[in-house]
Design an enzyme around this catalytic site. Structure first.
Site, PDB file in Angstrom:
ATOM      1  CG  HIS A  65      -0.347   0.062   2.540  1.00  0.00           C
ATOM      2  ND1 HIS A  65      -0.102   1.253   3.196  1.00  0.00           N
ATOM      3  CD2 HIS A  65       0.068  -0.908   3.383  1.00  0.00           C
ATOM      4  CE1 HIS A  65       0.426   1.006   4.378  1.00  0.00           C
ATOM      5  NE2 HIS A  65       0.551  -0.300   4.518  1.00  0.00           N
ATOM      6  CG  ASP A 182       3.359   0.745   7.473  1.00  0.00           C
ATOM      7  OD1 ASP A 182       2.914   0.038   6.556  1.00  0.00           O
ATOM      8  OD2 ASP A 182       2.686   1.058   8.474  1.00  0.00           O
ATOM      9  CD  GLU A 216      -2.405  -1.617   5.844  1.00  0.00           C
ATOM     10  OE1 GLU A 216      -2.320  -2.567   6.635  1.00  0.00           O
ATOM     11  OE2 GLU A 216      -1.975  -0.471   6.114  1.00  0.00           O
ATOM     12  CG  ASP A 237       2.105  -3.695   5.437  1.00  0.00           C
ATOM     13  OD1 ASP A 237       2.967  -2.838   5.720  1.00  0.00           O
ATOM     14  OD2 ASP A 237       0.882  -3.467   5.453  1.00  0.00           O
ATOM     15  CG  HIS A 317       2.018   2.969  12.532  1.00  0.00           C
ATOM     16  ND1 HIS A 317       0.681   2.767  12.767  1.00  0.00           N
ATOM     17  CD2 HIS A 317       2.247   2.428  11.302  1.00  0.00           C
ATOM     18  CE1 HIS A 317       0.127   2.146  11.746  1.00  0.00           C
ATOM     19  NE2 HIS A 317       1.058   1.918  10.841  1.00  0.00           N
TER      20      HIS A 317
END
Length: 344
Positions: A65, A182, A216, A237, A317
């Protein structure tokens, strides 16, 4: 590997928070056009590539993604600062002090910095202890504004997208550190896979679809546009690192289970066997607070064999990092997988 790193650098530098991904999808589309590979835009805004294989009765489906974490303008404060509403699953402390861009609905882009309201230690005694949350954090615009009206005259309003400066850097020691690895690292790997299949005139054993998904981070990127002939679905991923994790920055991570439950056992064993057979460094791991496009497809009710692999990425993240060895291992496993026989 140098080309892969430069492609990742370009991808992470294109702002693409979930819900505002047209620019990065256009970039990927141009990349595919330049290597003479056809693609199809989905109504959701993703990009689908089909590589015809020897067996057209059973298909494979791979995803990565391009959408990233981000935010929207929640409110314009009386002093001209902006309140945020987050897009995706991350914490306010991970963006404190970050440079950002605000894109208005008419396409104007303004810069700013995400700060605590109580940042100045010479004014606020609780500068270090106040909670990092929507109430206390704000955007300081790089414009001469001091009222809500000043900001609105710029064209900034509620619902405008906010993207974070990736601060991408490639080190001499082989690391790439940046926001949004990511999952743009995996997107680069899939694009290079497509390019290699094209350049080496490889006919895959099964017709293989590759979806560059764009929702996503909000839970529904790869749960549609799956041809009915699809048997195996592999999400590409990030592998997540931390206490109790086996994943590292130098191997390909093969996911056994995440918050959605176990991934398909036979497909997982197949991926492990491929890694062993071809001397690809790997780790098997469980990601406790994680979901993927593959798990979204399963929740949508598709009858599939699903799996998940990816490069090991530190500080997921937040301000992420991986090493070229992990990218290489993931790319090699992908190459072997698309040329292998199916589990069933």
């Amino acid at each position: 590997m140098s080309e892969t790193l430069q492609l990742i650098k370009k991808l992470v530098s294109i702002p693409s928070p979930s819900g505002n991904t047209a620019e990065v999808i256009s970039y990927v589309e141009t990349f595919l056009n330049n290597i003479e590979v056809e693609s199809h835009r989905t109504y959701k805004g993703g990009l689908l590539v089909t590589l015809k294989g020897e067996n057209h009765d059973k298909h494979r489906f791979l995803t990565a993604h391009v959408d990233t974490l981000g935010a929207m303008v929640k409110d314009i404060k009386p002093n001209g600062r902006l309140k945020l509403d987050l897009i995706g699953g991350f914490r306010y402390n991970s963006i404190e002090g970050e440079y950002c861009e605000i894109e208005t609905s008419n396409g104007e882009v303004y810069t700013g910095t995400i700060l605590m309201h109580q940042t100045s230690v010479h004014v606020y005694k609780d500068a270090g202890t106040a909670e990092r949350n929507q109430t206390n954090m704000e955007i300081r615009l790089d414009e001469k504004v001091s009222t809500k009206e000043d900001v609105k005259q710029l064209g900034i309003d509620v619902g405008d997208f906010v993207s974070f400066d990736p601060r991408v850097s490639i080190t001499k020691s082989g690391y790439i550190k940046s926001r949004h690895l990511d999952d743009k690292a995996s997107v680069a790997l899939l694009l290079n896979l497509i390019k290699r299949v094209k350049e080496e005139h490889v006919t895959l054993p099964y017709t293989t679809h590759i979806l560059i998904s764009n929702n996503e981070e909000i839970g529904y990127g790869g749960n549609s546009n799956i041809p009915p002939q699809t048997v195996e679905y592999l999400a590409v991923d990030m592998g997540v690192m931390g206490d109790g994790q086996s994943t590292d920055e130098y191997t390909v991570s093969i996911c056994a289970k995440d918050s959605s439950g176990p991934y398909h056992y036979e497909l997982r064993k197949h991926l492990v066997n491929l890694a062993k057979t071809h001397n690809i460094s790997y780790r098997v791991d469980i990601y406790p607070f994680y979901g993927s496009d593959a798990s979204a497809a399963m929740r949508a009710g598709h009858d599939l064999i699903h799996g998940l692999i990816g490069p090991g990425i530190d500080s997921s993240h937040a301000f992420e990092r991986t090493h070229q060895e992990s990218l290489d291992a993931t790319g090699r496993l992908l190459w072997q997988y698309v040329q292998s026989e199916m589990v069933y």
